[in-house]
Design an enzyme around this catalytic site. Sequence first.
Site, PDB file in Angstrom:
ATOM      1  N   ARG A 190       0.830  -1.214   0.000  1.00 27.34           N
ATOM      2  CA  ARG A 190       0.000   0.000   0.000  1.00 27.34           C
ATOM      3  C   ARG A 190       0.861   1.260   0.000  1.00 27.34           C
ATOM      4  O   ARG A 190       0.585   2.204  -0.737  1.00 27.34           O
ATOM      5  CB  ARG A 190      -0.950  -0.029   1.205  1.00 27.34           C
ATOM      6  CG  ARG A 190      -2.098  -0.967   0.952  1.00 27.34           C
ATOM      7  CD  ARG A 190      -3.024  -1.172   2.134  1.00 27.34           C
ATOM      8  NE  ARG A 190      -4.145  -2.013   1.679  1.00 27.34           N
ATOM      9  CZ  ARG A 190      -5.184  -2.341   2.425  1.00 27.34           C
ATOM     10  NH1 ARG A 190      -5.278  -1.934   3.680  1.00 27.34           N
ATOM     11  NH2 ARG A 190      -6.153  -3.087   1.919  1.00 27.34           N
ATOM     12  N   TYR A 214      -6.350  -0.696  -6.943  1.00 24.27           N
ATOM     13  CA  TYR A 214      -5.748  -1.952  -6.469  1.00 24.27           C
ATOM     14  C   TYR A 214      -5.091  -1.817  -5.098  1.00 24.27           C
ATOM     15  O   TYR A 214      -4.957  -0.728  -4.578  1.00 24.27           O
ATOM     16  CB  TYR A 214      -4.850  -2.604  -7.523  1.00 24.27           C
ATOM     17  CG  TYR A 214      -3.596  -1.946  -8.018  1.00 24.27           C
ATOM     18  CD1 TYR A 214      -2.925  -0.955  -7.333  1.00 24.27           C
ATOM     19  CD2 TYR A 214      -3.031  -2.390  -9.226  1.00 24.27           C
ATOM     20  CE1 TYR A 214      -1.744  -0.424  -7.827  1.00 24.27           C
ATOM     21  CE2 TYR A 214      -1.848  -1.859  -9.727  1.00 24.27           C
ATOM     22  CZ  TYR A 214      -1.211  -0.879  -9.010  1.00 24.27           C
ATOM     23  OH  TYR A 214      -0.053  -0.360  -9.499  1.00 24.27           O
ATOM     24  N   GLU A 215      -4.749  -2.955  -4.521  1.00 23.65           N
ATOM     25  CA  GLU A 215      -4.235  -3.025  -3.131  1.00 23.65           C
ATOM     26  C   GLU A 215      -5.214  -2.399  -2.142  1.00 23.65           C
ATOM     27  O   GLU A 215      -4.815  -1.758  -1.170  1.00 23.65           O
ATOM     28  CB  GLU A 215      -2.859  -2.347  -3.013  1.00 23.65           C
ATOM     29  CG  GLU A 215      -1.770  -2.961  -3.841  1.00 23.65           C
ATOM     30  CD  GLU A 215      -1.563  -4.447  -3.573  1.00 23.65           C
ATOM     31  OE1 GLU A 215      -1.942  -4.922  -2.497  1.00 23.65           O
ATOM     32  OE2 GLU A 215      -1.046  -5.124  -4.476  1.00 23.65           O
ATOM     33  N   GLY A 216      -6.500  -2.616  -2.363  1.00 23.15           N
ATOM     34  CA  GLY A 216      -7.530  -2.017  -1.510  1.00 23.15           C
ATOM     35  C   GLY A 216      -7.937  -0.683  -2.113  1.00 23.15           C
ATOM     36  O   GLY A 216      -7.141   0.248  -2.160  1.00 23.15           O
ATOM     37  N   GLN A 247      -9.344   2.157   1.960  1.00 25.27           N
ATOM     38  CA  GLN A 247      -8.298   2.846   2.736  1.00 25.27           C
ATOM     39  C   GLN A 247      -8.942   3.836   3.705  1.00 25.27           C
ATOM     40  O   GLN A 247      -8.513   3.975   4.852  1.00 25.27           O
ATOM     41  CB  GLN A 247      -7.336   3.607   1.815  1.00 25.27           C
ATOM     42  CG  GLN A 247      -6.675   2.780   0.727  1.00 25.27           C
ATOM     43  CD  GLN A 247      -5.823   1.651   1.259  1.00 25.27           C
ATOM     44  OE1 GLN A 247      -5.198   1.776   2.320  1.00 25.27           O
ATOM     45  NE2 GLN A 247      -5.814   0.533   0.561  1.00 25.27           N
TER      46      GLN A 247
END
Lengths: 579, 579
Positions: A283, A419-421, A426
Amino acid sequence: MSYRAPVPEMLFTLWHVAGLDSVDPDDAEAILSEAGRIAAGVIAPLNRVGDRHGTPFAEGRVTTPPGWREAYRTFTEGGWNGLSAEADHGGQGLPKLIEAACTEMWNGANLAFGLCPLLTQGGIEALAAHGSDDLKARYLEKLVSGEWPATMNLTEPQAGSDLALLRTRAEPAGDGTYRITGSKIYITYGEHDLADNIVHLVLARLPDAPAGTRGISLFLVPKVLPDGTRNDLRCSGIEHKLGIHASPTCSMAFGDDGGATGWLIGQENKGLACMFTMMNAARLNVGLQGVGVAEAATQRALAYAQERRQGKAIGAAEATSPIVAHPDVQRMLLTMKAYTAAARAICYLTAAALDASKGPEGQPALDRASLLTPVAKAFATDLANEVTSLGVQVHGGMGFVEETGAAQLMRDARILGIYEGTNGIQAIDLTARKLPLNGGATARSQIAWMRRAAEGLLKAGDPAFGHMAARLRDGIGSLDRATSHQLAALSSNRPEAALAGATPYLRLFGLTLGGACLARSALAASAALKAGETDPAQAARIALARFYAENLLTAAGGLEQTVVAGGAFTDDATLALAV
Amino acid sequence: MSYRAPVPEMLFTLWHVAGLDSVDPDDAEAILSEAGRIAAGVIAPLNRVGDRHGTPFAEGRVTTPPGWREAYRTFTEGGWNGLSAEADHGGQGLPKLIEAACTEMWNGANLAFGLCPLLTQGGIEALAAHGSDDLKARYLEKLVSGEWPATMNLTEPQAGSDLALLRTRAEPAGDGTYRITGSKIYITYGEHDLADNIVHLVLARLPDAPAGTRGISLFLVPKVLPDGTRNDLRCSGIEHKLGIHASPTCSMAFGDDGGATGWLIGQENKGLACMFTMMNAARLNVGLQGVGVAEAATQRALAYAQERRQGKAIGAAEATSPIVAHPDVQRMLLTMKAYTAAARAICYLTAAALDASKGPEGQPALDRASLLTPVAKAFATDLANEVTSLGVQVHGGMGFVEETGAAQLMRDARILGIYEGTNGIQAIDLTARKLPLNGGATARSQIAWMRRAAEGLLKAGDPAFGHMAARLRDGIGSLDRATSHQLAALSSNRPEAALAGATPYLRLFGLTLGGACLARSALAASAALKAGETDPAQAARIALARFYAENLLTAAGGLEQTVVAGGAFTDDATLALAV
């Protein structure tokens, strides 16, 4: 010139905002300069060809664009893949902070290229933290060198943001290995020809696993098995995407012939914890991708604006002026530059907290890193979308034509908030999990850090600061009140009001923190000028921080209002969206 | 379902915000419903194929995607091309307001398709206003029917936003015609196979013309001459663009063989005035394109959010909820819906002013339309970029995959803030030319109109309004003060400070005006409910207006600060951008 690493700005931010002190200044400069040379000279020239060529897929194979294999070899042979990995595992043992600056560079040069080592880094961290000694002995050095890149196999068609829905299965084979069966989608660099082996980290369920996220385990599933045979896994297709065309986004099929062989990482049913080790590193790195692509867009737009002549600026002598002379274009360029600088500072600050967590400060620094990670990821990548879109705008009609390259940066950047959450996730992470850390003390301590920057401005009293101190103070006041509101709403009987305000709250946090970071930069620059330095970059830093405070940080008050009163929509949303 | 014309919302906005009163309600509904049928059934299905197929160029010919010729014929044969053109010229003689709603539909269904009639409409207006009777007799009916589409040939490589730099030449041939020689770029639908003839409107310079914009004349230059022979002009290439792939963006070469034959429109050296006739109509229409594509993105995102299940919403009974149940996703969808509604209302209001300018009100209404046009264009298209990007975000990873269609809407929308005068130019137009109209009285009168909406809210006092009245009143206060600042700065010795604030000022204007429009919508809905109506759409309108006021209009105060204090950067910009 498609990208030039802004080494002096990076170093200044490392020293004066993030507080780097564990590396000799000459060494830091030497490392960043060499990395900048590789980024600009080797990686950046492949960005356009990557976009045009993509990664053709045929018969299970993915071909990377011309020149990519050679560049990847140059990159790994230079030791750049394992900058922050421990020397025991073949890494350079450098601080995260130095690695962060380099990550920004690779991705500023070429986002699609930078993704490959970014994912490998996540794999290194997960394996180093949770893997058995045997597994580490077999795989860690290859990952650190980059000879074998890693992937993260999380997503399935029915399980994107919701990992509780995962279905991929892992059955114990009786010999300590597992047979993995299932389908994964959106696997970045899931298959390619940059390396002879690929180390897949795969989330799957054991037969007797509990439902939901407490029944997920993490497995290492190599493309090529230790005996040299192909594992039972294949790439079944690649996506046709808006951007990062040269980064193959693969659908992966595990176990067509009975099950791919995998080894457990960490304990059974504890895969989520292992995955978060990967995800947290990733992240921050995605935030740094945002900084890199924003920097690239800013450089490109500024170069164009200095060259393109249209209209006569007020007070200009010649009949036509370069468009950089028009106030409206200046506003766009200054916005791009100021947002990029703020995002960079926040990401470096997060990396510094990670470094500090390994030193005497320990847990409080780790908590600080946890607090800052969602801000670094979401704020930096939201800004990357805005900055790259402004980059298109500065180019006018040329920006809409693909040959110019500005549009590619905007297309490429668009994935970063997803992406990556997703950035919404977040924001929820920040409000629901990070604000409550230590009863809110971690957040309060970060706000106090911001307040010290505002007090520093008042104390220094440099007239070049303009209204910087007042605007920063206003922003911090808004953030402080909004933080209290979010914490109170969380523990109220309407916690959904806190979630409803999560996204504007994260924006307010990032905006204000960015203002505090640029204030620290301005303070250091002002002190240097007072001490007799004559580098024009110092006055420029003050001017940029002032622009940010007077033109962008002004949004803080409205964001506070939105966070505090805006959650009311949860009552009516169903109504308003149903029609 | 790729697009459904939101006819009830359009009608409600026409009646209650824009004040349509010159058309029988049943007629208006019948026209809009039939247009919606064509948009959804004939034009929308061609959007994806257009994006994928593009417009191949070979040997001077441009081929439109499969099905486009047939759809264009259906469109023109239905009489949709000349809705607001006078009946004398074969048009329907309908108000601009009705046409505005239809323009939104064509472009919501398919932006690349909608561009062709949009440009023809500009040509109709220029020719009707400035053309000789002879020229009108020969071309106007064909343009109105759409049998021959029109183009606007302004841009040259060295002259984009700065028409003073135009070099294309026109030499009198002695027979009343002119020989046109030169190169144009970015000519939308400059060549294609939808029609047998194309009517190019071309800006060029006479041999003895004064330098700059006072030496530009407008010419009608048909692809096929009245005697049936090809004119001396050709398409020399098309651009590879970020979006609107099915709209051919052509480079045009005039006069390779001695000069293309053209006819003067209006007077010699008065081409700029004629061009502004085209441009003003086109600017409002580009705003409507923004509304259309924002509506399409909103519909698509909402449909996806109602279907896609991830995570469990607070208080939900089932283990997974449709993502529309999550407050953060609701915020995105409500933002999309509210911005789209605000942009629609502003564009319709502008069209209503144009209609009123032809009635008893006359010049004041024309001034109002002049004031509103840059706001309609820039605010609606900035929002189109934001809304289509949110549309990608709602889709998560699927949004980045081209097959989903969300990414196309974002790519297509990106041109809207650039062409027909960049949004920076619109902002300068608003501040430097439109605010000073009638000594500021036109702007003040529009602000008074907004104030009456806020007073209406207070008077009605419906509890469902929440903080709507307070937020609108705050916004109007900010706009009022920022307007005074801009007018004072303009006539000061630092007019560049007004230009420096032009873009945030336009945003503040649009944001507040949008709030006032939605307040009027909420007032009408509240009155209808009070009168016993039970349509749930009425309560939804109030909820949406409240969301806008409490969550989006909150940005007004910060924008005011930016406009008022932010212009200071003009002193330091050179410094900050030089490093």
